[in-house]
Scaffold this motif. Structure first.
Motif, PDB file in Angstrom:
ATOM      1  N   MET A  37       0.913  -1.117  -0.023  1.00  0.00           N
ATOM      2  CA  MET A  37       0.250  -0.016   0.003  1.00  0.00           C
ATOM      3  C   MET A  37       0.742   1.315   0.058  1.00  0.00           C
ATOM      4  O   MET A  37       0.544   2.307  -0.668  1.00  0.00           O
ATOM      5  CB  MET A  37      -0.863  -0.046   1.144  1.00  0.00           C
ATOM      6  N   ARG A  38       2.032   1.255   0.691  1.00  0.00           N
ATOM      7  CA  ARG A  38       3.023   2.272   0.626  1.00  0.00           C
ATOM      8  C   ARG A  38       3.305   2.575  -0.638  1.00  0.00           C
ATOM      9  O   ARG A  38       3.540   3.921  -1.436  1.00  0.00           O
ATOM     10  CB  ARG A  38       4.055   2.287   1.784  1.00  0.00           C
ATOM     11  N   GLU A  39       3.809   1.565  -1.514  1.00  0.00           N
ATOM     12  CA  GLU A  39       4.350   1.713  -2.784  1.00  0.00           C
ATOM     13  C   GLU A  39       3.035   2.096  -3.870  1.00  0.00           C
ATOM     14  O   GLU A  39       3.412   2.759  -4.519  1.00  0.00           O
ATOM     15  CB  GLU A  39       4.974   0.375  -3.261  1.00  0.00           C
ATOM     16  N   TRP A  40       2.019   1.598  -3.417  1.00  0.00           N
ATOM     17  CA  TRP A  40       0.793   1.908  -4.331  1.00  0.00           C
ATOM     18  C   TRP A  40       0.453   3.229  -4.187  1.00  0.00           C
ATOM     19  O   TRP A  40       0.362   3.970  -5.236  1.00  0.00           O
ATOM     20  CB  TRP A  40      -0.363   0.861  -4.088  1.00  0.00           C
ATOM     21  N   ALA A  41       0.789   3.779  -2.983  1.00  0.00           N
ATOM     22  CA  ALA A  41       0.427   5.144  -2.823  1.00  0.00           C
ATOM     23  C   ALA A  41       1.647   6.010  -3.416  1.00  0.00           C
ATOM     24  O   ALA A  41       1.155   7.160  -4.002  1.00  0.00           O
ATOM     25  CB  ALA A  41       0.287   5.903  -1.353  1.00  0.00           C
ATOM     26  N   GLY A  42       2.668   5.894  -3.242  1.00  0.00           N
ATOM     27  CA  GLY A  42       3.804   6.405  -4.080  1.00  0.00           C
ATOM     28  C   GLY A  42       3.505   6.465  -5.499  1.00  0.00           C
ATOM     29  O   GLY A  42       3.676   7.413  -6.188  1.00  0.00           O
ATOM     30  N   TYR A  43       3.148   5.265  -6.032  1.00  0.00           N
ATOM     31  CA  TYR A  43       2.701   5.045  -7.491  1.00  0.00           C
ATOM     32  C   TYR A  43       1.485   6.022  -8.010  1.00  0.00           C
ATOM     33  O   TYR A  43       1.678   6.950  -8.920  1.00  0.00           O
ATOM     34  CB  TYR A  43       2.528   3.716  -7.807  1.00  0.00           C
ATOM     35  N   THR A  44       0.783   6.233  -7.295  1.00  0.00           N
ATOM     36  CA  THR A  44      -0.516   7.156  -7.697  1.00  0.00           C
ATOM     37  C   THR A  44       0.056   8.562  -7.555  1.00  0.00           C
ATOM     38  O   THR A  44      -0.511   9.290  -8.321  1.00  0.00           O
ATOM     39  CB  THR A  44      -1.548   6.765  -6.622  1.00  0.00           C
TER      40      THR A  44
END
Length: 93
Positions: A37-44
């Motif tokens: 989720m941390r990586e996903w938030a960074g991607y978005t």
């Protein structure tokens, strides 16, 4: 929704990738879930910045970012294989 600002072929690829990634992490450990989720938030956040934030998103300049050698060294073999498949698919478009 951010993928709407991408060219049509990349939208489809991005949408499929999103679905697949969330399915892959459906039953992961809480620690893996937090990292995902941390990586996903960074991607978005990165994609939103690249597409612009006002009105209908429109691509501006290059979409994506280069991975460093250090980042690649932290990937599992499965992730590297997935990344390679994504690269091949992106080069088709």
């Amino acid at each position: 929704r951010l993928h709407r600002g991408l060219p049509a072929a990349l939208q489809e690829m991005g949408n499929n990738y999103v679905k697949d990634e969330f399915k892959r992490h459906k039953n992961c450990s809480p620690l893996e879930s937090q990292k995902f989720m941390r990586e996903w938030a960074g991607y978005t956040l990165s994609l939103a910045e690249q597409l612009g934030l006002r009105g209908k998103p429109q691509p501006i300049g290059m979409i994506g970012e280069h991975l460093t050698e250090d980042q690649l060294e932290h990937f599992r073999d499965e992730q590297l294989s997935q990344l390679y498949e994504l690269l091949k698919e992106a080069k088709k478009h």
